[in-house]
Scaffold this motif. Structure first.
Motif, PDB file in Angstrom:
ATOM      1  N   GLY A  96     -11.891  -9.164  -5.567  1.00 31.18           N
ATOM      2  CA  GLY A  96     -10.712  -9.776  -4.978  1.00 31.18           C
ATOM      3  C   GLY A  96      -9.896  -8.733  -4.244  1.00 31.18           C
ATOM      4  O   GLY A  96      -9.705  -7.615  -4.730  1.00 31.18           O
ATOM      5  N   THR A  97      -9.435  -9.065  -3.040  1.00 32.71           N
ATOM      6  CA  THR A  97      -8.622  -8.142  -2.258  1.00 32.71           C
ATOM      7  C   THR A  97      -7.250  -8.764  -2.028  1.00 32.71           C
ATOM      8  O   THR A  97      -6.755  -9.514  -2.858  1.00 32.71           O
ATOM      9  CB  THR A  97      -9.321  -7.801  -0.937  1.00 32.71           C
ATOM     10  OG1 THR A  97      -9.618  -9.014  -0.227  1.00 32.71           O
ATOM     11  CG2 THR A  97     -10.624  -7.052  -1.195  1.00 32.71           C
ATOM     12  N   TYR A  98      -6.621  -8.477  -0.891  1.00 32.74           N
ATOM     13  CA  TYR A  98      -5.299  -9.021  -0.625  1.00 32.74           C
ATOM     14  C   TYR A  98      -5.190  -9.373   0.859  1.00 32.74           C
ATOM     15  O   TYR A  98      -6.009  -8.980   1.684  1.00 32.74           O
ATOM     16  CB  TYR A  98      -4.200  -8.024  -1.023  1.00 32.74           C
ATOM     17  CG  TYR A  98      -4.116  -6.807  -0.128  1.00 32.74           C
ATOM     18  CD1 TYR A  98      -3.288  -6.800   0.987  1.00 32.74           C
ATOM     19  CD2 TYR A  98      -4.863  -5.669  -0.405  1.00 32.74           C
ATOM     20  CE1 TYR A  98      -3.222  -5.687   1.814  1.00 32.74           C
ATOM     21  CE2 TYR A  98      -4.792  -4.565   0.414  1.00 32.74           C
ATOM     22  CZ  TYR A  98      -3.975  -4.574   1.517  1.00 32.74           C
ATOM     23  OH  TYR A  98      -3.903  -3.488   2.339  1.00 32.74           O
ATOM     24  N   VAL A  99      -4.183 -10.122   1.199  1.00 27.99           N
ATOM     25  CA  VAL A  99      -3.927 -10.520   2.576  1.00 27.99           C
ATOM     26  C   VAL A  99      -2.424 -10.457   2.825  1.00 27.99           C
ATOM     27  O   VAL A  99      -1.625 -10.660   1.900  1.00 27.99           O
ATOM     28  CB  VAL A  99      -4.461 -11.954   2.840  1.00 27.99           C
ATOM     29  CG1 VAL A  99      -3.711 -12.971   2.004  1.00 27.99           C
ATOM     30  CG2 VAL A  99      -4.396 -12.298   4.311  1.00 27.99           C
ATOM     31  N   GLU A 100      -2.054 -10.121   4.055  1.00 23.77           N
ATOM     32  CA  GLU A 100      -0.643 -10.093   4.410  1.00 23.77           C
ATOM     33  C   GLU A 100      -0.178 -11.503   4.762  1.00 23.77           C
ATOM     34  O   GLU A 100      -0.806 -12.185   5.576  1.00 23.77           O
ATOM     35  CB  GLU A 100      -0.393  -9.144   5.589  1.00 23.77           C
ATOM     36  CG  GLU A 100      -0.514  -7.682   5.211  1.00 23.77           C
ATOM     37  CD  GLU A 100      -0.061  -6.763   6.335  1.00 23.77           C
ATOM     38  OE1 GLU A 100       0.115  -7.281   7.468  1.00 23.77           O
ATOM     39  OE2 GLU A 100       0.119  -5.556   6.092  1.00 23.77           O
ATOM     40  N   LEU A 101       0.907 -11.915   4.136  1.00 21.96           N
ATOM     41  CA  LEU A 101       1.476 -13.236   4.351  1.00 21.96           C
ATOM     42  C   LEU A 101       2.870 -13.094   4.944  1.00 21.96           C
ATOM     43  O   LEU A 101       3.563 -12.099   4.705  1.00 21.96           O
ATOM     44  CB  LEU A 101       1.540 -14.007   3.028  1.00 21.96           C
ATOM     45  CG  LEU A 101       0.205 -14.255   2.340  1.00 21.96           C
ATOM     46  CD1 LEU A 101       0.424 -14.894   0.979  1.00 21.96           C
ATOM     47  CD2 LEU A 101      -0.697 -15.125   3.195  1.00 21.96           C
ATOM     48  N   LEU A 102       3.253 -14.101   5.691  1.00 22.62           N
ATOM     49  CA  LEU A 102       4.528 -14.086   6.398  1.00 22.62           C
ATOM     50  C   LEU A 102       5.494 -15.048   5.725  1.00 22.62           C
ATOM     51  O   LEU A 102       5.162 -16.216   5.496  1.00 22.62           O
ATOM     52  CB  LEU A 102       4.328 -14.476   7.864  1.00 22.62           C
ATOM     53  CG  LEU A 102       5.576 -14.538   8.736  1.00 22.62           C
ATOM     54  CD1 LEU A 102       6.181 -13.157   8.883  1.00 22.62           C
ATOM     55  CD2 LEU A 102       5.248 -15.126  10.091  1.00 22.62           C
ATOM     56  N   ARG A 103       6.677 -14.544   5.447  1.00 25.43           N
ATOM     57  CA  ARG A 103       7.729 -15.384   4.893  1.00 25.43           C
ATOM     58  C   ARG A 103       8.906 -15.400   5.839  1.00 25.43           C
ATOM     59  O   ARG A 103       9.334 -14.355   6.335  1.00 25.43           O
ATOM     60  CB  ARG A 103       8.168 -14.851   3.528  1.00 25.43           C
ATOM     61  CG  ARG A 103       9.314 -15.643   2.902  1.00 25.43           C
ATOM     62  CD  ARG A 103       9.654 -15.058   1.542  1.00 25.43           C
ATOM     63  NE  ARG A 103      10.793 -15.741   0.944  1.00 25.43           N
ATOM     64  CZ  ARG A 103      12.054 -15.392   1.147  1.00 25.43           C
ATOM     65  NH1 ARG A 103      12.337 -14.386   1.953  1.00 25.43           N
ATOM     66  NH2 ARG A 103      13.040 -16.048   0.564  1.00 25.43           N
ATOM     67  N   LEU A 104       9.415 -16.592   6.110  1.00 25.20           N
ATOM     68  CA  LEU A 104      10.593 -16.741   6.966  1.00 25.20           C
ATOM     69  C   LEU A 104      11.843 -16.691   6.112  1.00 25.20           C
ATOM     70  O   LEU A 104      11.982 -17.441   5.152  1.00 25.20           O
ATOM     71  CB  LEU A 104      10.532 -18.066   7.729  1.00 25.20           C
ATOM     72  CG  LEU A 104       9.268 -18.299   8.575  1.00 25.20           C
ATOM     73  CD1 LEU A 104       9.362 -19.641   9.275  1.00 25.20           C
ATOM     74  CD2 LEU A 104       9.058 -17.176   9.562  1.00 25.20           C
ATOM     75  N   LYS A 105      12.758 -15.787   6.482  1.00 27.87           N
ATOM     76  CA  LYS A 105      13.987 -15.684   5.715  1.00 27.87           C
ATOM     77  C   LYS A 105      14.854 -16.925   5.887  1.00 27.87           C
ATOM     78  O   LYS A 105      15.522 -17.356   4.956  1.00 27.87           O
ATOM     79  CB  LYS A 105      14.765 -14.434   6.140  1.00 27.87           C
ATOM     80  CG  LYS A 105      14.033 -13.136   5.832  1.00 27.87           C
ATOM     81  CD  LYS A 105      14.847 -11.941   6.283  1.00 27.87           C
ATOM     82  CE  LYS A 105      14.105 -10.643   5.973  1.00 27.87           C
ATOM     83  NZ  LYS A 105      14.864  -9.462   6.450  1.00 27.87           N
ATOM     84  N   GLN A 106      14.848 -17.496   7.099  1.00 25.71           N
ATOM     85  CA  GLN A 106      15.561 -18.746   7.331  1.00 25.71           C
ATOM     86  C   GLN A 106      14.729 -19.642   8.223  1.00 25.71           C
ATOM     87  O   GLN A 106      13.895 -19.179   9.007  1.00 25.71           O
ATOM     88  CB  GLN A 106      16.934 -18.482   7.971  1.00 25.71           C
ATOM     89  CG  GLN A 106      17.927 -17.809   7.030  1.00 25.71           C
ATOM     90  CD  GLN A 106      19.355 -18.002   7.475  1.00 25.71           C
ATOM     91  OE1 GLN A 106      19.655 -18.918   8.243  1.00 25.71           O
ATOM     92  NE2 GLN A 106      20.254 -17.154   6.986  1.00 25.71           N
TER      93      GLN A 106
END
Length: 492
Positions: A96-106
């Motif tokens: 298992g590895t990882y991935v970059e995810l995007l979160r919107l602050k607003q």
């Protein structure tokens, strides 16, 4: 509920790069990400992660039998020795590895609930939805480690049976003596190393994180002696008695052994002279039975205190930065655990009709389980207990039901065929157990049914605006989900 289908999975920036979205909650927030929610199915699908399982099992079986029929004195006596051994190994590998995810602050909209760009102004952040100031890059982990698990199993079993069967006029007698011995051993090894590199080699030198090793070993054995005596008079009156004594290393030495009995009787009514005038019933037998049985449904060696030894997980004393050696308690032992008890009562009949082509078998039973082995973890356990409890003889419950079997056997010319249909009904009542302090909607309650049905959830509602976009409540709480019980008609 975390990712409804009408909320975006991804967004594209001004130069066409795709960014996978993650939703940490349903209200706007700039901190407090919940790692349990940092998940995006499409992003995980693009990772070159994999899991493999390779089981290997080998079985060896052998038997030898001898019949004493050559002797008039020992006629009807036979003996048989059986031996079985199994070897098994399970190899499991997981990457298992990882991935970059995007979160919107607003988000957009007057209430901050819209997953569309309604710039150029976004609350206190300012700018458009994809502006740098409104983005928060998170690392979504898909385990992000290499795991290798090896499980070796070995077991052997020896059975020695002595059988005797002989008829003396209208009397038929049969007897069985049996000895059964079993030993098993399991060895488990787990190797974990974090931070596997992109060009994964398949071995632990292709990961950069810490190496964590653990192993476990389980051994157990059982020994049993069985004796059974059957008596039949003129194929009318049947009587059977069985006694067995079993030992299990799952219990302390003073509680190794348990003794169990069964007694059954049968009456073939169709063989009686007064029944021969009933021409439409070809065969009818009534059966009754009583038995005391038991199981050793508990873990290995839970009757003695065990410890887990931890390296570099102890306290740091004074100015010494090196972590010390430590020991942790496993589950609290229960030396008084013993075989549980199940009192079984049964009654039934066998019948055949239409020149024995149609057969009917009906069995009813009522079982009383007492001193059943179970682990307590609810309201009856004080909060001062600092470990899980081992199984103890605590629970009690009743089970009852009816089994029905129908069969049809016939021939068409030289071809024979048969059809069997089986059905059953069963239920039960909980008499004693570790009741929860706060029962839920589907909890088993005292003297209540063991089967509380199948339950599910459905969302209350969603809204649709004229513009065509959909939104959920800006804040969804647990109490706004309604539980429903399913039956044969669907949701009720």
């Amino acid at each position: 509920l975390q990712t409804p289908r009408h909320i975006l999975w991804e967004l594209y920036d001004d130069i066409g790069n795709r960014h996978y979205l993650v939703r940490t909650n349903f209200e706007n927030s700039t901190s407090g990400e919940n790692t349990a929610n940092m998940y995006n199915w499409f992003a995980m699908q693009e990772l070159d992660n994999r899991m493999s399982k390779r089981p290997i099992n080998i079985s060896i079986n052998g038997s030898v039998a001898y019949d004493f029929g050559w002797s008039e004195l020992l006629k009807g006596l036979s003996a048989k020795l059986r031996y079985a051994q199994t070897f098994g190994t399970d190899f499991d590998n997981r990457l298992g590895t990882y991935v970059e995810l995007l979160r919107l602050k607003q988000r957009g909209g007057s209430g901050g609930h819209r997953w569309i760009d309604e710039g150029p102004f976004l609350g206190d952040v300012g700018g458009h939805l994809m502006d740098e100031n409104n983005l928060n890059i998170l690392k979504g982990r898909n385990d992000n480690r290499l795991v290798r698990y090896i499980h070796n199993k070995e077991q052997y079993q020896v059975n020695f049976d002595v059988n005797y069967a002989r008829s003396f006029g209208l009397h038929s007698v049969s007897a069985v003596f049996s000895m059964e011995r079993m030993e098993r051993e399991e060895r488990k090894q787990t190797m974990i190393k974090g931070e596997p590199i992109a060009d994964y080699t398949g071995e632990f030198n292709g990961a950069l994180g810490d190496l964590d090793l653990s192993s476990d070993r389980l051994v157990g054995a059982s020994l049993g002696y069985i004796g059974r005596l059957d008596y039949d008079y003129d194929n009318k009156y049947l009587l059977s008695f069985l006694v067995r004594s079993d030992a299990s290393t799952k219990f302390s030495p003073e509680n190794y052994w348990g003794t169990f009995y069964s007694l059954s009787a049968g009456w073939v009514i169709s063989e009686e002279d007064f029944f021969r005038s009933v021409s439409w019933i070809d065969f009818l037998k009534i059966r009754v039975g009583w038995a005391l049985t038991g199981t050793d449904s508990t873990g290995d060696w839970t009757w003695m205190q065990r410890f887990t030894y931890n390296h570099d997980k102890g306290p740091v004393l004074g100015g010494d930065n090196n972590k010390k050696f430590s020991m942790a308690l496993n589950s609290a032992p229960n030396r008084n655990a013993h075989w549980d008890k199940k009192y079984k009562h049964s009654i039934g009949f066998d019948a055949r009709f239409l020149r024995s082509r149609l057969s009917v078998t009906v069995d009813g039973y009522f079982d009383r389980g007492r001193d059943l082995l179970a682990q307590r973890s609810g309201a009856s356990v004080p909060i001062t207990i600092g470990a899980d409890l081992a199984n103890e003889n605590y629970n009690a419950q009743d089970n009852f039901g009816v089994d029905l079997a129908l069969g049809w056997r016939d021939r068409i010319g030289s071809v024979g065929y048969y059809v069997n249909v089986n059905t059953s009904w069963s239920d039960g009542r909980a008499r004693k157990r570790d009741w929860p302090a706060t029962p839920s909607f589907n909890s088993v309650v005292k003297d209540g049914p063991l089967n509380t049905g199948t339950w599910g959830v459905r969302c209350d509602r969603n809204f649709k605006k004229r513009s065509g976009d959909r939104r959920l409540f800006s804040r969804i709480q647990y109490h706004q989900l309604f539980w429903y019980r399913c039956d044969h008609r669907g949701w009720t």
